[in-house]
Design an enzyme around this catalytic site. Sequence first.
Site, PDB file in Angstrom:
ATOM      1  N   ASN A 125      -0.630  -5.021 -11.043  1.00  0.00           N
ATOM      2  CA  ASN A 125      -0.191  -4.252  -9.872  1.00  0.00           C
ATOM      3  C   ASN A 125       0.878  -3.256 -10.289  1.00  0.00           C
ATOM      4  OD1 ASN A 125       0.233  -3.620  -7.062  1.00  0.00           O
ATOM      5  ND2 ASN A 125       2.053  -4.926  -7.093  1.00  0.00           N
ATOM      6  N   HIS A 139       4.263  -1.532  -8.717  1.00  0.00           N
ATOM      7  CA  HIS A 139       5.193  -1.722  -7.601  1.00  0.00           C
ATOM      8  C   HIS A 139       6.338  -0.719  -7.710  1.00  0.00           C
ATOM      9  CE1 HIS A 139       7.241  -3.766  -4.363  1.00  0.00           C
ATOM     10  NE2 HIS A 139       8.356  -3.626  -5.071  1.00  0.00           N
ATOM     11  N   SER A 169       7.429  -0.684 -11.605  1.00  0.00           N
ATOM     12  CA  SER A 169       7.073  -1.773 -12.519  1.00  0.00           C
ATOM     13  C   SER A 169       5.569  -2.011 -12.464  1.00  0.00           C
ATOM     14  CB  SER A 169       7.749  -3.087 -12.101  1.00  0.00           C
ATOM     15  OG  SER A 169       9.142  -2.929 -11.929  1.00  0.00           O
ATOM     16  N   ASP A 209       5.116  -9.947  -5.541  1.00  0.00           N
ATOM     17  CA  ASP A 209       5.615  -9.115  -6.647  1.00  0.00           C
ATOM     18  C   ASP A 209       6.450  -9.919  -7.650  1.00  0.00           C
ATOM     19  OD1 ASP A 209       4.458  -6.854  -5.359  1.00  0.00           O
ATOM     20  OD2 ASP A 209       6.185  -6.769  -4.035  1.00  0.00           O
TER      21      ASP A 209
HETATM   22  C1  GAR Z   1       2.671   3.247  -4.667  1.00  0.00           C
HETATM   23  O1  GAR Z   1       3.962   3.810  -4.659  1.00  0.00           O
HETATM   24  C2  GAR Z   1       2.717   1.803  -5.070  1.00  0.00           C
HETATM   25  O2  GAR Z   1       3.708   1.521  -6.000  1.00  0.00           O
HETATM   26  C3  GAR Z   1       3.012   1.140  -3.753  1.00  0.00           C
HETATM   27  O3  GAR Z   1       2.230   1.837  -2.817  1.00  0.00           O
HETATM   28  C4  GAR Z   1       2.103   3.186  -3.249  1.00  0.00           C
HETATM   29  C5  GAR Z   1       0.624   3.547  -3.223  1.00  0.00           C
HETATM   30  O4  GAR Z   1       0.443   4.891  -3.519  1.00  0.00           O
HETATM   31  N1  GAR Z   1       2.695  -0.254  -3.781  1.00  0.00           N
HETATM   32  C6  GAR Z   1       3.396  -1.187  -3.158  1.00  0.00           C
HETATM   33  O5  GAR Z   1       4.372  -0.936  -2.479  1.00  0.00           O
HETATM   34  C7  GAR Z   1       2.877  -2.598  -3.361  1.00  0.00           C
HETATM   35  N2  GAR Z   1       3.832  -3.569  -2.920  1.00  0.00           N
HETATM   36  P1  GAR Z   1      -0.989   5.483  -3.861  1.00  0.00           P
HETATM   37  O6  GAR Z   1      -1.970   4.962  -2.818  1.00  0.00           O
HETATM   38  O7  GAR Z   1      -0.800   6.973  -3.762  1.00  0.00           O
HETATM   39  O8  GAR Z   1      -1.348   5.030  -5.252  1.00  0.00           O
END
Ligand code: GAR
Length: 194
Positions: A109, A111, A138, A147
Amino acid sequence: MIRLGILGSGSGSNMQAILDAIAAGGLDAEIALVLSDIPNAYILDRAARAGLPTGLINCRDFKSNFPEEAQHETAEALRQSEVELVCLAGFMRLLRAPLLQAFTRRIINIHPSLLPSFPGLHAWTQAVEAGATESGCSVHYVDAGMDTGPVISQATVPVLPDDTPESLHARIQIEEHKIYPAAIAEVAASLKPD
Ligand code: GAR
């Protein structure tokens, strides 16, 4: 060449970064399947435009729960597509045993914080509200916690005094798009038989 399965709930910019890294020759991988729990998520549009197979994860009316039946179905869809590594890219539900057991040490994942700081939702807002002077992103292995799995790589960005959650998230995303493809290459290399 490793076969990737991508799970996302949002805009899919990290999936796009993975596609770009593959196209640029920096990642020896193929995206075999893109799944989303959100029918109108932009990640599905991007995937379809890139000619990738897509599918919907049916979580019925549950807002954040990932029902066991849906996890079995997801594992089966990933297996049928011969996925070797599952990459969560903005996927907003917690994975549990059925899926974790089907892909042991093969789910990672991205994060948007320097774990173990700021796990959970809207990590960029948490960082601004806590008055942090730095944050980042991360890549980590996924376990049943929120996480909490072992970290594979991280990148740090400053939190500026006039940052809003949005401006900080934008700065973090620039780094996400670099470290996620690199971490996938690292994990893929570690999975290859000697
Ligand atoms: C990203 O910033 C990712 O790190 C976060 O969601 C966003 C998705 O962006 N994930 C989390 O917060 C998971 N807990 P994207 O759809 O443009 O890749």
